[in-house]
Motif scaffolding. Structure first.
Motif, PDB file in Angstrom:
ATOM      1  N   VAL A  33       0.844  -1.178  -0.100  1.00  0.00           N
ATOM      2  CA  VAL A  33      -0.017  -0.122   0.002  1.00  0.00           C
ATOM      3  C   VAL A  33       1.026   1.209   0.236  1.00  0.00           C
ATOM      4  O   VAL A  33       1.747   1.207   0.912  1.00  0.00           O
ATOM      5  CB  VAL A  33      -0.756   0.069   1.278  1.00  0.00           C
ATOM      6  N   ASN A  34       0.772   2.027  -0.953  1.00  0.00           N
ATOM      7  CA  ASN A  34       1.412   3.418  -0.924  1.00  0.00           C
ATOM      8  C   ASN A  34       0.455   4.607  -1.207  1.00  0.00           C
ATOM      9  O   ASN A  34      -0.340   4.419  -2.211  1.00  0.00           O
ATOM     10  CB  ASN A  34       2.397   3.341  -2.341  1.00  0.00           C
ATOM     11  N   ASP A  35       0.352   5.457  -0.228  1.00  0.00           N
ATOM     12  CA  ASP A  35      -0.720   6.703  -0.270  1.00  0.00           C
ATOM     13  C   ASP A  35      -1.991   6.152  -0.413  1.00  0.00           C
ATOM     14  O   ASP A  35      -2.885   6.769  -1.205  1.00  0.00           O
ATOM     15  CB  ASP A  35      -0.269   7.662  -1.329  1.00  0.00           C
ATOM     16  N   GLY A  36      -2.298   5.156   0.248  1.00  0.00           N
ATOM     17  CA  GLY A  36      -3.466   4.585   0.415  1.00  0.00           C
ATOM     18  C   GLY A  36      -4.069   3.672  -0.817  1.00  0.00           C
ATOM     19  O   GLY A  36      -5.221   3.038  -0.957  1.00  0.00           O
ATOM     20  N   VAL A  37      -3.094   3.552  -1.836  1.00  0.00           N
ATOM     21  CA  VAL A  37      -3.422   2.671  -3.101  1.00  0.00           C
ATOM     22  C   VAL A  37      -2.761   1.380  -3.044  1.00  0.00           C
ATOM     23  O   VAL A  37      -1.512   1.195  -2.562  1.00  0.00           O
ATOM     24  CB  VAL A  37      -3.087   3.568  -4.332  1.00  0.00           C
ATOM     25  N   VAL A  38      -3.331   0.281  -3.069  1.00  0.00           N
ATOM     26  CA  VAL A  38      -2.576  -1.091  -3.079  1.00  0.00           C
ATOM     27  C   VAL A  38      -2.260  -1.440  -4.428  1.00  0.00           C
ATOM     28  O   VAL A  38      -3.023  -1.283  -5.679  1.00  0.00           O
ATOM     29  CB  VAL A  38      -3.775  -2.307  -2.774  1.00  0.00           C
ATOM     30  N   GLY A  39      -0.822  -1.567  -4.624  1.00  0.00           N
ATOM     31  CA  GLY A  39      -0.280  -1.925  -5.829  1.00  0.00           C
ATOM     32  C   GLY A  39      -0.515  -3.374  -6.466  1.00  0.00           C
ATOM     33  O   GLY A  39      -1.298  -3.982  -5.822  1.00  0.00           O
ATOM     34  N   ASN A  40       0.140  -3.688  -7.222  1.00  0.00           N
ATOM     35  CA  ASN A  40       0.213  -5.084  -7.899  1.00  0.00           C
ATOM     36  C   ASN A  40       0.458  -6.148  -7.043  1.00  0.00           C
ATOM     37  O   ASN A  40       1.399  -5.798  -6.210  1.00  0.00           O
ATOM     38  CB  ASN A  40       1.056  -5.040  -9.381  1.00  0.00           C
ATOM     39  N   ALA A  41      -0.023  -7.202  -7.006  1.00  0.00           N
ATOM     40  CA  ALA A  41       0.421  -8.257  -6.516  1.00  0.00           C
ATOM     41  C   ALA A  41       1.653  -9.245  -6.943  1.00  0.00           C
ATOM     42  O   ALA A  41       1.632  -9.353  -8.276  1.00  0.00           O
ATOM     43  CB  ALA A  41      -0.599  -9.488  -6.360  1.00  0.00           C
ATOM     44  N   PHE A  42       2.682  -9.096  -6.295  1.00  0.00           N
ATOM     45  CA  PHE A  42       3.867  -9.696  -6.766  1.00  0.00           C
ATOM     46  C   PHE A  42       4.193 -11.445  -6.144  1.00  0.00           C
ATOM     47  O   PHE A  42       4.059 -11.515  -5.153  1.00  0.00           O
ATOM     48  CB  PHE A  42       5.322  -8.826  -6.177  1.00  0.00           C
ATOM     49  N   ARG A  43       4.858 -12.206  -7.292  1.00  0.00           N
ATOM     50  CA  ARG A  43       5.210 -13.482  -6.623  1.00  0.00           C
ATOM     51  C   ARG A  43       5.986 -13.338  -5.254  1.00  0.00           C
ATOM     52  O   ARG A  43       6.779 -12.241  -5.351  1.00  0.00           O
ATOM     53  CB  ARG A  43       5.705 -14.272  -7.422  1.00  0.00           C
ATOM     54  N   ALA A  44       5.954 -14.451  -4.653  1.00  0.00           N
ATOM     55  CA  ALA A  44       6.810 -14.162  -3.388  1.00  0.00           C
ATOM     56  C   ALA A  44       8.336 -14.345  -3.751  1.00  0.00           C
ATOM     57  O   ALA A  44       9.256 -13.817  -3.462  1.00  0.00           O
ATOM     58  CB  ALA A  44       6.348 -15.432  -2.464  1.00  0.00           C
ATOM     59  N   THR A  45       8.611 -15.160  -4.933  1.00  0.00           N
ATOM     60  CA  THR A  45       9.892 -15.010  -5.619  1.00  0.00           C
ATOM     61  C   THR A  45      10.609 -13.823  -5.924  1.00  0.00           C
ATOM     62  O   THR A  45      11.778 -13.639  -6.167  1.00  0.00           O
ATOM     63  CB  THR A  45      10.064 -16.054  -6.754  1.00  0.00           C
ATOM     64  N   ASN A  46       9.563 -12.967  -6.452  1.00  0.00           N
ATOM     65  CA  ASN A  46      10.052 -11.401  -6.424  1.00  0.00           C
ATOM     66  C   ASN A  46       9.970 -10.481  -5.504  1.00  0.00           C
ATOM     67  O   ASN A  46      10.086  -9.368  -5.891  1.00  0.00           O
ATOM     68  CB  ASN A  46       9.146 -10.919  -7.742  1.00  0.00           C
ATOM     69  N   VAL A  47      10.040 -11.047  -4.304  1.00  0.00           N
ATOM     70  CA  VAL A  47       9.948  -9.938  -3.179  1.00  0.00           C
ATOM     71  C   VAL A  47      11.062  -9.982  -2.500  1.00  0.00           C
ATOM     72  O   VAL A  47      11.512  -9.101  -1.649  1.00  0.00           O
ATOM     73  CB  VAL A  47       8.676 -10.194  -2.302  1.00  0.00           C
ATOM     74  N   GLY A  48      11.682 -11.289  -2.459  1.00  0.00           N
ATOM     75  CA  GLY A  48      12.934 -11.624  -1.477  1.00  0.00           C
ATOM     76  C   GLY A  48      12.442 -12.304  -0.279  1.00  0.00           C
ATOM     77  O   GLY A  48      11.300 -12.961   0.010  1.00  0.00           O
ATOM     78  N   PHE A  49      13.812 -12.946   0.488  1.00  0.00           N
ATOM     79  CA  PHE A  49      13.525 -13.909   1.429  1.00  0.00           C
ATOM     80  C   PHE A  49      12.740 -13.300   2.679  1.00  0.00           C
ATOM     81  O   PHE A  49      12.237 -14.309   3.470  1.00  0.00           O
ATOM     82  CB  PHE A  49      14.823 -14.770   1.821  1.00  0.00           C
ATOM     83  N   GLY A  50      12.852 -12.186   3.256  1.00  0.00           N
ATOM     84  CA  GLY A  50      12.731 -11.681   4.379  1.00  0.00           C
ATOM     85  C   GLY A  50      11.427 -12.042   4.958  1.00  0.00           C
ATOM     86  O   GLY A  50      10.852 -12.386   5.880  1.00  0.00           O
ATOM     87  N   LEU A  51      10.300 -11.576   3.999  1.00  0.00           N
ATOM     88  CA  LEU A  51       8.800 -11.616   4.261  1.00  0.00           C
ATOM     89  C   LEU A  51       8.241 -13.142   4.246  1.00  0.00           C
ATOM     90  O   LEU A  51       7.729 -13.608   5.282  1.00  0.00           O
ATOM     91  CB  LEU A  51       8.049 -10.974   3.298  1.00  0.00           C
ATOM     92  N   THR A  52       8.798 -13.775   3.524  1.00  0.00           N
ATOM     93  CA  THR A  52       8.356 -15.200   3.512  1.00  0.00           C
ATOM     94  C   THR A  52       9.060 -16.143   4.637  1.00  0.00           C
ATOM     95  O   THR A  52       8.380 -16.979   5.304  1.00  0.00           O
ATOM     96  CB  THR A  52       8.802 -16.012   1.998  1.00  0.00           C
ATOM     97  N   TYR A  53      10.252 -15.695   4.942  1.00  0.00           N
ATOM     98  CA  TYR A  53      10.908 -16.409   6.090  1.00  0.00           C
ATOM     99  C   TYR A  53      10.328 -16.090   7.461  1.00  0.00           C
ATOM    100  O   TYR A  53      10.178 -16.958   8.330  1.00  0.00           O
ATOM    101  CB  TYR A  53      12.269 -15.948   6.154  1.00  0.00           C
TER     102      TYR A  53
END
Length: 393
Positions: free
Chosen positions: A246-266
């Motif tokens: 969410v940026n400035d109240g707007v929800v952006g595109n949904a990204f695959r977990a493989t394109n976001v990095g390890f931290g969030l999934t871990y």
């Protein structure tokens, strides 16, 4: 069984187990295991997993199941203390509700390389567990170690994937996330709309007390504005995970977990485990700081302290001074009583000409200050800084 109150662990007593000849390990509501590599931290967690695994396999009154779904320790020789003066290996548990230790003793047979039962804990009754008779008293059977109010998340958790597996047996029936957190996404897909059992862990930015909203709110502490998108494909027993922001109240595109990095999934399985835990549940968590930036590591320490203060028993193994400082900040801010935090620092020393694994127990005061700093106890920053401030010769 579910109507009985959960019993929490006060201490573990190990005899001839791996690197320990004889050692007592005290546990608190929040226990931090720290020390250099190879000092025995993981062995403590493995002792608990070994008992639970042997119990689940219905073997605990016959021998120890050294290999299974929770832990794989190799052979009986790998488990037996190499400098043992007798052939007995034992694991003892003391509950907060009892004055005595319940101890399971096994005999190591070097010729057959097995660990056979030597004696069931004194005074225990035989009750039917699964298809076999297993010795447990009414207190031990309802300890958090042997119930479904338990989660173990190992250091090597599952990383970003395009899809994640499902398990009706482990998730639907026993509400387990798997040692690698491999079923955390499936768990969220099934129970994300349920209210968290511990309202004290409600995040002020969460609009409701549902597990999914609370996980998103706490995850946003690490990566602001995080949203979780889960979709299932029941035909092939898989679920997929995507992250949006969410940026400035707007929800952006949904990204695959493989394109976001390890931290969030871990981190996700840890948040799910903690937020879905009932009071007096037991969580064993290894290296919660993995793939998190320093701020996220400190927040993780605070989060675990909040959960412990809310009644969840947590044993965490960590190498992060940021996690420790997060716990200290929680104490300093009055979020957890310092008496509820147990610090265990594992060392290896020469005692009477023999190498011994020992434990130091620094304590935290109300201000978050620590009374002693054994050499190697989260002091590498100070040591490095001292060298940097020393003029070159």
């Amino acid at each position: 069984m579910s109507e009985q109150p959960l019993q929490t662990l006060e201490s573990i007593v190990l005899h001839n187990f791996k690197c320990f000849g004889h050692q007592k390990i005290n546990l608190g509501k929040l226990t931090l295991l720290s020390g250099l590599n190879g000092m025995g931290k993981s062995s403590v967690i493995q002792s608990l997993l070994l008992l639970r695994q042997s119990f689940q396999q219905g073997l605990i009154t016959q021998g120890l199941a050294v290999n299974g779904d929770l832990v794989r320790l190799g052979t009986a020789q790998d488990v037996f203390f190499e400098s043992a003066e007798d052939d007995t290996i034992s694991i003892g548990l003391k509950l907060h509700s009892k004055n005595s230790v319940d101890e399971w003793s096994y005999q190591y047979n070097s010729s057959t390389d097995v660990l056979d039962i030597e004696a069931a804990p004194d005074g225990l009754n035989s009750i039917l567990v699964g298809a076999s008779d297993t010795y447990f008293n009414n207190d031990i059977i309802f300890s958090n170690l042997f119930t479904d109010e338990f989660q173990y998340l190992q250091a090597e958790r599952i990383g970003p994937r395009t899809s994640f597996g499902t398990s009706d047996y482990l998730v639907r029936q026993h509400r387990q996330l798997g040692p690698s957190g491999e079923y955390a996404i499936h768990y969220l897909s099934l129970f994300g709309n349920e209210l968290i059992p511990n309202e004290k862990l409600h995040h002020e930015q969460s609009s409701t007390l549902t597990l999914r909203n609370e996980v998103e709110a706490w995850l946003s502490e690490i990566s602001p504005g995080t949203r979780i998108n889960i979709s299932g494909n029941p035909d092939i027993d898989l679920v997929s995970l995507r992250f949006s922001f969410v940026n400035d109240g707007v929800v952006g595109n949904a990204f695959r977990a493989t394109n976001v990095g390890f931290g969030l999934t871990y981190t996700l399985p840890i948040l799910v485990a903690v937020l879905s835990a009932k009071p007096n549940s037991l969580l064993l968590i290894e290296n919660p700081e993995a793939h998190l930036h320093p701020r996220g590591q400190a927040l993780m320490g605070q989060f675990l302290a909040y959960a412990a203060a809310a009644g969840v028993q947590i044993v965490v193994e960590s190498h992060s001074d940021h996690v420790l400082n997060g716990i200290r900040l929680a104490v300093h801010d009055g979020k957890i009583d310092p008496a509820d935090v147990q610090l265990n620092y594992f060392e290896r020393r020469m005692i009477e000409g023999q190498t011994r694994h020992t434990i130091s127990t620094p304590t935290i005061d109300q201000d978050g200050l620590i009374d002693q700093w054994p050499d190697g106890f989260f002091d590498e920053f100070d040591k490095s800084l001292e060298r940097l401030m020393t003029p070159r010769s």
